[in-house]
Design a protein around this motif. Structure first.
Motif, short mmCIF file in Angstrom:
data_model
loop_
_atom_site.label_atom_id
_atom_site.label_comp_id
_atom_site.label_asym_id
_atom_site.label_seq_id
_atom_site.Cartn_x
_atom_site.Cartn_y
_atom_site.Cartn_z
N THR A 147 0.99 -1.24 -0.06
CA THR A 147 -0.06 -0.01 0.05
C THR A 147 0.89 1.03 -0.10
O THR A 147 0.23 2.34 -0.12
N PHE A 148 2.25 1.18 0.06
CA PHE A 148 3.14 2.15 0.15
C PHE A 148 3.23 3.01 -1.43
O PHE A 148 3.04 2.18 -2.14
N SER A 149 3.32 4.18 -1.11
CA SER A 149 3.79 4.98 -2.46
C SER A 149 5.16 4.54 -2.82
O SER A 149 5.94 4.09 -2.00
N GLY A 150 5.55 5.11 -4.12
CA GLY A 150 6.93 5.13 -4.38
C GLY A 150 7.93 5.49 -3.42
O GLY A 150 8.99 4.73 -3.01
N GLY A 151 7.66 6.64 -2.91
CA GLY A 151 8.61 7.53 -2.15
C GLY A 151 8.91 6.64 -0.87
O GLY A 151 9.91 6.36 0.02
N MET A 152 7.59 6.18 -0.28
CA MET A 152 7.50 5.47 0.96
C MET A 152 8.26 4.22 0.83
O MET A 152 9.21 3.69 1.79
#
Length: 298
Positions: A134-139
């Motif tokens: 569920t994380f974004s690319g940056g996360m």
């Protein structure tokens, strides 16, 4: 603390010479490895990380001989590869805990404290229970840095870390890398010139497996002072200008090509002098159009 690379060469079974007699001395702090795609950056990073053996040469992190004692280097190494695979249905906290076990932190209390500190440092503590899918690319990239920091490494390698990140995530990643790079060696391998300009005190430019420049970004730009010129032309004129002048880059500005050229006293030809950028250093170096003694690392 220094990472010393001497005469490193690597040719793959298909005949591609990925590294050609590479020598570099990398001091403590942020070090940028800049080059186009296919330049040999990832091959060099994998070799430093002991994931592949070179055909010849040596790598030393202070007293550690990385090629003779791979485990000694791995104990003080953090690595964030270009393609960082994770278990998508595992929470960030659980996966980081598992990686800490793999890194040798077997004491549960010590491991809990380590995981908590790393999640806080990478600003992921509030989402520690979420699955990484569920994380974004940056996360995900920040999680990659968290796992690279397990065990308090002396050397961290990050390979193309900001590709695909939005401006906000990119800035957060910059800040995190800058903080990490104050006390250890961090090698940032990238083809994005701004990454190196904004983060690194020292850098190298590599192309076709060879180091073409090593030094400080500011010194490299200063070496080109007074030699970078620009001019807007018509599209139909581009081929003629490329034949007559040492054109290092072109970009469209309001539909017209804007040229950057290396040369001397081009004002009479309609060019205007501009302050050199690191992008000018990069393009002129890989194209061999700004050969100066100060731009070549012996």
């Amino acid at each position: 603390m220094e990472l010393t690379i001497k005469n490193l060469s690597k040719t793959y079974p298909n005949g591609v010479k990925a590294l050609d007699n590479v020598s570099l001395t990398i001091p403590q702090g942020m070090f940028g490895l800049l080059g186009p795609n296919g330049a040999g950056k990832s091959s060099l990073m994998r070799t430093i990380a002991t994931l592949q053996a070179p055909d010849s040469g040596s790598i030393h992190l202070d007293a550690i001989d990385a090629l003779e004692d791979k485990m000694a280097l791995r104990r003080v190494l953090g690595y964030l590869p270009q393609e960082f695979g994770v278990y998508p249905r595992v929470s960030a906290e659980d996966l980081l805990d598992h990686m800490a076990v793999v890194k040798g932190i077997v004491n549960r209390a010590e491991r809990r404290d380590t995981v908590k500190a790393l999640l806080e440092q990478t600003n992921l503590y509030d989402v520690r229970k979420r699955n990484i899918s569920t994380f974004s690319g940056g996360m995900k990239q920040r999680f990659g840095i968290a796992q690279a920091l397990i065990g308090q490494p002396l050397l961290i390698i990050v390979d193309e870390p900001t590709a695909g990140l939005d401006p906000g995530e990119r800035n957060r990643f910059y800040n995190l890398l800058s903080e990490i790079g104050e006390n250890i060696i961090v090698i940032l391998s990238t083809h994005i010139v701004d990454d190196v300009r904004e983060l690194c005190r020292n850098m190298a430019i590599i192309n076709q497996g060879q180091v073409l420049f090593a030094g400080q970004p500011q010194a490299a730009m200063h070496a080109l002072k007074g030699r970078i010129w620009e001019r807007t032309i018509e599209k139909a004129e581009l081929a003629g200008y490329e034949q007559e002048y040492a054109v290092i880059s072109t970009k469209l500005l309001a539909g017209q090509p804007l040229l950057h050229v290396v040369g001397d006293d081009l004002g009479l030809a309609g060019f205007r002098a501009v302050e050199p950028s690191l992008e000018d250093v990069f393009f002129s170096t890989i194209q061999g159009k700004a050969v100066q003694p100060t731009l070549v690392h012996a």
